[in-house]
Write an enzyme that holds these catalytic residues in place. Structure first.
Site, PDB file in Angstrom:
ATOM      1  N   ASN A  35       0.852  -1.198   0.000  1.00  0.00           N
ATOM      2  CA  ASN A  35       0.000   0.000   0.000  1.00  0.00           C
ATOM      3  C   ASN A  35       0.882   1.240   0.000  1.00  0.00           C
ATOM      4  OD1 ASN A  35       0.475  -0.100   3.063  1.00  0.00           O
ATOM      5  ND2 ASN A  35      -0.777  -1.918   2.678  1.00  0.00           N
ATOM      6  N   SER A  78      -6.516   1.204   3.537  1.00  0.00           N
ATOM      7  CA  SER A  78      -5.546   0.123   3.704  1.00  0.00           C
ATOM      8  C   SER A  78      -5.489  -0.361   5.155  1.00  0.00           C
ATOM      9  CB  SER A  78      -4.167   0.623   3.286  1.00  0.00           C
ATOM     10  OG  SER A  78      -3.165  -0.221   3.798  1.00  0.00           O
ATOM     11  N   GLU A  80      -2.968  -1.208   6.634  1.00  0.00           N
ATOM     12  CA  GLU A  80      -1.750  -0.687   7.265  1.00  0.00           C
ATOM     13  C   GLU A  80      -1.811   0.827   7.496  1.00  0.00           C
ATOM     14  OE1 GLU A  80       0.023  -2.610   8.668  1.00  0.00           O
ATOM     15  OE2 GLU A  80       0.302  -4.459   7.530  1.00  0.00           O
ATOM     16  N   HIS A  98       4.722   0.948   0.999  1.00  0.00           N
ATOM     17  CA  HIS A  98       4.878  -0.358   1.665  1.00  0.00           C
ATOM     18  C   HIS A  98       4.786  -1.448   0.603  1.00  0.00           C
ATOM     19  CE1 HIS A  98       4.395  -3.867   4.032  1.00  0.00           C
ATOM     20  NE2 HIS A  98       3.084  -3.930   3.942  1.00  0.00           N
ATOM     21  N   HIS A 100       5.573  -5.657  -0.757  1.00  0.00           N
ATOM     22  CA  HIS A 100       5.795  -7.066  -0.430  1.00  0.00           C
ATOM     23  C   HIS A 100       6.756  -7.600  -1.483  1.00  0.00           C
ATOM     24  CE1 HIS A 100       1.816  -7.859   2.008  1.00  0.00           C
ATOM     25  NE2 HIS A 100       2.566  -6.912   2.529  1.00  0.00           N
ATOM     26  N   HIS A 160       7.446 -10.215   6.142  1.00  0.00           N
ATOM     27  CA  HIS A 160       6.314  -9.398   5.679  1.00  0.00           C
ATOM     28  C   HIS A 160       6.660  -8.558   4.443  1.00  0.00           C
ATOM     29  CE1 HIS A 160       2.848  -6.463   6.889  1.00  0.00           C
ATOM     30  NE2 HIS A 160       3.016  -6.524   5.587  1.00  0.00           N
TER      31      HIS A 160
HETATM   32 ZN    ZN Z   1       1.921  -5.656   4.072  1.00  0.00          ZN
END
Ligand code: ZN
Length: 223
Positions: A35, A78, A80, A98, A100, A160
């Protein structure tokens, strides 16, 4: 006072859609994972939860206040959002990314830090710490990320992903790409054995020289 049609937020919505498409194309996330957010004054535009980046439209982008109050949302912000807001509270960032991304996730499962095997890591403030594992979307994860960020513009989240921030979305995004490249380069170096790393003094020298050259460019450019 908050205004839903402010120029800053309208621009942020479009930027977030554009960069969301890049996130997929650059392999920094898949589906709707990861996000991004942009701060515009006392409001934060943030990507919605659960919408694939390929399908996202500017009006899907959510807007929250710095304290998390939802301001203008037809979608759910989101998961997060607490981590993004904690980073805005702790730094002078105006954009947070952010990811992944696979290289940093692989590193996060095996190392406590991304060491300085290339001087470009000074662009992130130095070796990048790995924050301890905490469940996604939790206030504890927000605290762990901020704690490990400290004086860096990037942090890796164990098992993560990663978070970078910057003065605008372009800079925060470029830092996410740089972080992924550094993690990949480190993994390649490990295949030869234990890699040499740059010392704090060598990194300081790079930072000083980078600043000196930027200052020189500004002086040389026309008014
Ligand atoms: Zn994440």
């Amino acid at each position: 006072m908050y205004s839903s049609d402010s120029d800053g937020l309208a621009a942020a919505r479009v930027q977030l859609v554009t960069y969301s498409a890049r996130l997929l194309a650059d392999g920094l996330a898949i589906g709707s994972a990861g996000n991004m957010s942009v701060r515009a004054g006392d409001a934060v535009a943030i990507t919605p939860s659960g919408i694939g980046y390929a399908d996202m439209a500017p009006e899907d982008v959510c807007v929250v206040a710095l304290d998390g109050t939802e301001l203008d949302n037809r979608e759910t912000p989101s998961s997060e959002t607490p981590m993004h807001l904690a980073i805005y509270a702790a730094t002078n960032a105006t954009a947070v990314v952010h990811t992944h991304s696979p290289e940093v996730i692989a590193l996060s499962a095996a190392r406590d830090e991304l060491p300085a095997i290339h001087y470009a890591i000074t662009g992130l403030g130095g070796p990048v710490r790995v924050a301890p594992y905490v469940r996604f979307g939790s206030d504890k994860l927000a605290a762990a990320a901020v704690g490990a960020l400290n004086d860096r513009s990037a942090v890796i989240l164990r098992n993560h992903g990663a978070v970078t921030h910057g003065r605008d979305l372009a800079q925060a995004y470029d830092r996410a790409l740089l972080l992924e490249w550094l993690a990949r380069t480190y993994r390649m170096a490990l295949s030869y054995g234990e890699p040499a790393t740059l010392s704090p003094a060598e990194l300081d020298e790079v930072t000083t020289e980078t600043r000196r050259r930027r200052y020189g460019e500004r002086r040389a450019s026309p008014p």
